[in-house]
Design a protein around this motif. Structure first.
Motif, PDB file in Angstrom:
ATOM      1  N   ASP A 212       6.659   7.411  -0.499  1.00 18.49           N
ATOM      2  CA  ASP A 212       7.786   7.318  -1.447  1.00 18.49           C
ATOM      3  C   ASP A 212       8.171   5.845  -1.551  1.00 18.49           C
ATOM      4  OD1 ASP A 212       9.967   7.591  -3.049  1.00 18.49           O
ATOM      5  OD2 ASP A 212      11.230   8.574  -1.528  1.00 18.49           O
ATOM      6  N   TYR A 213       7.769   5.240  -2.666  1.00 20.46           N
ATOM      7  CA  TYR A 213       7.989   3.789  -2.821  1.00 20.46           C
ATOM      8  C   TYR A 213       9.120   3.489  -3.823  1.00 20.46           C
ATOM      9  CZ  TYR A 213       3.270   4.149  -0.882  1.00 20.46           C
ATOM     10  OH  TYR A 213       2.201   4.469  -0.127  1.00 20.46           O
ATOM     11  N   SER A 214       9.934   4.478  -4.085  1.00 17.74           N
ATOM     12  CA  SER A 214      10.976   4.275  -5.101  1.00 17.74           C
ATOM     13  C   SER A 214      12.048   3.280  -4.657  1.00 17.74           C
ATOM     14  CB  SER A 214      11.636   5.616  -5.444  1.00 17.74           C
ATOM     15  OG  SER A 214      12.209   6.193  -4.271  1.00 17.74           O
ATOM     16  N   MET A 215      12.286   3.203  -3.325  1.00 17.80           N
ATOM     17  CA  MET A 215      13.332   2.275  -2.866  1.00 17.80           C
ATOM     18  C   MET A 215      12.809   0.875  -2.603  1.00 17.80           C
ATOM     19  SD  MET A 215      11.710   3.581  -0.164  1.00 17.80           S
ATOM     20  CE  MET A 215      12.437   5.223  -0.039  1.00 17.80           C
ATOM     21  N   MET A 216      11.497   0.652  -2.807  1.00 21.71           N
ATOM     22  CA  MET A 216      10.904  -0.650  -2.538  1.00 21.71           C
ATOM     23  C   MET A 216      11.382  -1.666  -3.582  1.00 21.71           C
ATOM     24  SD  MET A 216       9.020  -0.259   0.140  1.00 21.71           S
ATOM     25  CE  MET A 216       8.176   1.010   1.114  1.00 21.71           C
ATOM     26  N   PRO A 217      11.517  -2.950  -3.197  1.00 26.82           N
ATOM     27  CA  PRO A 217      11.997  -3.964  -4.147  1.00 26.82           C
ATOM     28  C   PRO A 217      10.973  -4.314  -5.218  1.00 26.82           C
ATOM     29  CG  PRO A 217      11.517  -4.957  -2.003  1.00 26.82           C
ATOM     30  CD  PRO A 217      11.399  -3.473  -1.812  1.00 26.82           C
ATOM     31  N   GLY A 218       9.663  -4.025  -5.016  1.00 28.65           N
ATOM     32  CA  GLY A 218       8.660  -4.372  -6.020  1.00 28.65           C
ATOM     33  C   GLY A 218       7.262  -4.097  -5.489  1.00 28.65           C
ATOM     34  N   SER A 219       6.286  -4.091  -6.420  1.00 33.59           N
ATOM     35  CA  SER A 219       4.911  -3.764  -6.009  1.00 33.59           C
ATOM     36  C   SER A 219       4.340  -4.802  -5.046  1.00 33.59           C
ATOM     37  CB  SER A 219       4.022  -3.649  -7.253  1.00 33.59           C
ATOM     38  OG  SER A 219       4.032  -4.878  -7.971  1.00 33.59           O
ATOM     39  N   PHE A 220       4.732  -6.064  -5.203  1.00 36.10           N
ATOM     40  CA  PHE A 220       4.226  -7.103  -4.295  1.00 36.10           C
ATOM     41  C   PHE A 220       4.667  -6.810  -2.869  1.00 36.10           C
ATOM     42  CE2 PHE A 220       5.098 -11.057  -2.007  1.00 36.10           C
ATOM     43  CZ  PHE A 220       3.828 -11.619  -1.977  1.00 36.10           C
ATOM     44  N   TYR A 221       5.963  -6.465  -2.704  1.00 33.62           N
ATOM     45  CA  TYR A 221       6.467  -6.176  -1.364  1.00 33.62           C
ATOM     46  C   TYR A 221       5.845  -4.883  -0.811  1.00 33.62           C
ATOM     47  CZ  TYR A 221       9.935  -9.810  -2.190  1.00 33.62           C
ATOM     48  OH  TYR A 221      10.545 -10.995  -2.427  1.00 33.62           O
ATOM     49  N   VAL A 222       5.570  -3.921  -1.724  1.00 35.44           N
ATOM     50  CA  VAL A 222       4.963  -2.664  -1.264  1.00 35.44           C
ATOM     51  C   VAL A 222       3.602  -2.937  -0.622  1.00 35.44           C
ATOM     52  CG1 VAL A 222       4.054  -0.437  -1.996  1.00 35.44           C
ATOM     53  CG2 VAL A 222       6.220  -1.273  -2.946  1.00 35.44           C
ATOM     54  N   ARG A 223       2.769  -3.741  -1.303  1.00 35.77           N
ATOM     55  CA  ARG A 223       1.433  -4.048  -0.759  1.00 35.77           C
ATOM     56  C   ARG A 223       1.544  -4.811   0.561  1.00 35.77           C
ATOM     57  NH1 ARG A 223       0.466  -4.959  -6.328  1.00 35.77           N
ATOM     58  NH2 ARG A 223       0.807  -7.194  -6.077  1.00 35.77           N
ATOM     59  N   ALA A 224       2.519  -5.773   0.629  1.00 33.98           N
ATOM     60  CA  ALA A 224       2.674  -6.544   1.867  1.00 33.98           C
ATOM     61  C   ALA A 224       3.153  -5.643   3.010  1.00 33.98           C
ATOM     62  CB  ALA A 224       3.659  -7.680   1.640  1.00 33.98           C
ATOM     63  N   PHE A 225       4.098  -4.726   2.691  1.00 37.81           N
ATOM     64  CA  PHE A 225       4.606  -3.838   3.741  1.00 37.81           C
ATOM     65  C   PHE A 225       3.499  -2.893   4.236  1.00 37.81           C
ATOM     66  CE2 PHE A 225       9.217  -4.072   2.007  1.00 37.81           C
ATOM     67  CZ  PHE A 225       9.315  -5.359   2.498  1.00 37.81           C
ATOM     68  N   ILE A 226       2.685  -2.373   3.292  1.00 39.71           N
ATOM     69  CA  ILE A 226       1.590  -1.458   3.686  1.00 39.71           C
ATOM     70  C   ILE A 226       0.590  -2.173   4.589  1.00 39.71           C
ATOM     71  CG2 ILE A 226      -0.397  -0.182   2.790  1.00 39.71           C
ATOM     72  CD1 ILE A 226       1.317   0.586   0.392  1.00 39.71           C
ATOM     73  N   LYS A 227       0.284  -3.434   4.256  1.00 38.76           N
ATOM     74  CA  LYS A 227      -0.681  -4.182   5.069  1.00 38.76           C
ATOM     75  C   LYS A 227      -0.148  -4.406   6.471  1.00 38.76           C
ATOM     76  CE  LYS A 227      -3.482  -8.373   5.028  1.00 38.76           C
ATOM     77  NZ  LYS A 227      -3.813  -9.618   4.301  1.00 38.76           N
ATOM     78  N   GLN A 228       1.168  -4.818   6.586  1.00 40.40           N
ATOM     79  CA  GLN A 228       1.755  -5.050   7.908  1.00 40.40           C
ATOM     80  C   GLN A 228       1.845  -3.740   8.689  1.00 40.40           C
ATOM     81  OE1 GLN A 228       5.473  -6.938   6.983  1.00 40.40           O
ATOM     82  NE2 GLN A 228       4.603  -9.004   7.095  1.00 40.40           N
ATOM     83  N   TYR A 229       2.228  -2.672   8.002  1.00 40.52           N
ATOM     84  CA  TYR A 229       2.332  -1.372   8.661  1.00 40.52           C
ATOM     85  C   TYR A 229       0.971  -0.924   9.203  1.00 40.52           C
ATOM     86  CZ  TYR A 229       2.911   3.689   9.132  1.00 40.52           C
ATOM     87  OH  TYR A 229       2.916   4.975   9.602  1.00 40.52           O
ATOM     88  N   SER A 230      -0.096  -1.080   8.392  1.00 36.96           N
ATOM     89  CA  SER A 230      -1.445  -0.653   8.809  1.00 36.96           C
ATOM     90  C   SER A 230      -1.906  -1.431  10.034  1.00 36.96           C
ATOM     91  CB  SER A 230      -2.428  -0.848   7.653  1.00 36.96           C
ATOM     92  OG  SER A 230      -2.007  -0.109   6.530  1.00 36.96           O
ATOM     93  N   GLU A 231      -1.699  -2.751  10.019  1.00 34.92           N
ATOM     94  CA  GLU A 231      -2.102  -3.564  11.159  1.00 34.92           C
ATOM     95  C   GLU A 231      -1.315  -3.198  12.405  1.00 34.92           C
ATOM     96  OE1 GLU A 231      -1.545  -7.502   9.794  1.00 34.92           O
ATOM     97  OE2 GLU A 231      -3.341  -7.518   8.495  1.00 34.92           O
ATOM     98  N   ALA A 232      -0.040  -2.808  12.267  1.00 38.39           N
ATOM     99  CA  ALA A 232       0.788  -2.493  13.426  1.00 38.39           C
ATOM    100  C   ALA A 232       0.365  -1.178  14.069  1.00 38.39           C
ATOM    101  CB  ALA A 232       2.260  -2.446  13.028  1.00 38.39           C
ATOM    102  N   VAL A 233      -0.042  -0.195  13.251  1.00 35.81           N
ATOM    103  CA  VAL A 233      -0.402   1.123  13.802  1.00 35.81           C
ATOM    104  C   VAL A 233      -1.900   1.281  13.994  1.00 35.81           C
ATOM    105  CG1 VAL A 233       1.645   2.177  12.820  1.00 35.81           C
ATOM    106  CG2 VAL A 233      -0.463   2.159  11.504  1.00 35.81           C
ATOM    107  N   GLY A 234      -2.698   0.242  13.677  1.00 40.42           N
ATOM    108  CA  GLY A 234      -4.127   0.294  13.911  1.00 40.42           C
ATOM    109  C   GLY A 234      -4.908   0.990  12.837  1.00 40.42           C
ATOM    110  N   LEU A 235      -4.478   0.992  11.571  1.00 40.92           N
ATOM    111  CA  LEU A 235      -5.198   1.599  10.461  1.00 40.92           C
ATOM    112  C   LEU A 235      -5.893   0.519   9.645  1.00 40.92           C
ATOM    113  CD1 LEU A 235      -2.543   4.221   9.266  1.00 40.92           C
ATOM    114  CD2 LEU A 235      -4.580   4.636  10.693  1.00 40.92           C
ATOM    115  N   ASP A 236      -6.827   0.959   8.778  1.00 37.66           N
ATOM    116  CA  ASP A 236      -7.538   0.033   7.910  1.00 37.66           C
ATOM    117  C   ASP A 236      -6.624  -0.331   6.749  1.00 37.66           C
ATOM    118  OD1 ASP A 236      -9.250  -1.469   6.466  1.00 37.66           O
ATOM    119  OD2 ASP A 236     -10.802   0.078   6.213  1.00 37.66           O
TER     120      ASP A 236
END
Length: 271
Positions: A22-46
């Motif tokens: 659910d990305y409706s509360m995200m500030p923008g698509s740029f931040y969404v991609r950056a957050f997904i990348k940081q989240y994936s690296e933190a939990v060990g996902l690709d």
């Protein structure tokens, strides 16, 4: 969530949105991609796989939004038709309002002109002045001229002299030892009032050494005495304690000229 927030520095609500897709509360698509990348690296996902999944879901949602925003051709045509009808009616409405304003202004001017004409007709014409040669001129019953000039006013009587009211004068003359001498002038009467504020000795005598108080004695706070000494040439007031004694001469307070506690106040009355 707390651990992920401290590691990635991303707020928990954004982390929860990534997990729930659910990305409706995200500030923008740029931040969404950056957050997904940081989240994936933190939990060990690709990170690349997660980003590709996000792109597919974002593409599907954009298609749905575009289909929802498409306006049916019939509604668009009806809207255009309504707008064209309104545009055609606006000039007619303006012209009608302009005609109404002209009619109202004309009616108001007609009412004002009618009321002014009515006021003029109500005024009576002035009577022309006529002179009757057979009548004697005004001024005297028999027509003779009056010797008094027209407009001459009779002299006003002189105003009565106002009697000057003199105000009394209580003057300090001199001081010698316990004796302080004052002079009372321009006074129709000579009345004394003595007010006691504390324990003191009071004795009042005239030029004949006649006692004018009820008795010469000690008086206490709250005592007072009044006496009419108009018949005396002067009075002598023996005051035991001046700071406890107030003396009034015809309601005028006498100011002590000396700082002595015990004084003899002598008042000479000049009639």
């Amino acid at each position: 969530m707390d651990d992920l927030q401290s590691i990635t520095k991303i707020q928990k609500r954004y982390l929860s949105g990534i997990e729930n897709e659910d990305y409706s509360m995200m500030p923008g698509s740029f931040y969404v991609r950056a957050f997904i990348k940081q989240y994936s690296e933190a939990v060990g996902l690709d990170a690349d796989e997660m980003l590709s999944l996000y792109k597919e879901s974002a593409k599907d949602s954009s298609l749905e939004d575009e289909s929802a925003q498409i306006v049916p051709p019939m509604n668009r045509r009806s809207g255009l038709k309504n707008n064209s009808s309104l545009n055609e009616a606006i000039p007619k409405i303006i012209v009608a309002l302009f005609i109404i304003v002209i009619i109202v202004v004309a009616w108001v001017l007609w009412q004002q002109s009618g009321s002014s004409n009515k006021n003029l007709t109500d005024l009576e014409p002035e009577q022309p002045l006529t002179m009757d040669n057979n009548q004697p001129p005004k001024g005297t019953p028999d027509g003779t001229e009056d010797d008094t000039e027209i407009g001459e006013e009779e002299p006003e009587p002189d105003p009565e002299p106002v009697e000057e009211v003199k105000e009394q004068v209580l003057t300090f003359e001199n001081s010698s030892g316990e004796d302080s001498t004052y002079t009372l002038t321009d006074a129709e009467e000579f009345k004394l009032k003595i007010v006691i504020a504390g324990e003191t000795w009071i004795a009042v005598t005239d030029e004949n050494r006649k006692e004018r108080t009820e008795k010469a004695t000690v008086y206490n706070a709250g005592d007072s005495m009044e006496m009419d000494v108009t018949d005396a040439q002067f009075v002598r007031i023996r005051v035991g304690r001046t700071h406890n004694t107030e003396i009034y001469v015809n309601d005028e307070k006498l100011e002590y000229s000396s700082d002595r506690t015990t004084q003899n106040i002598i008042i000479e009355y000049e009639k």
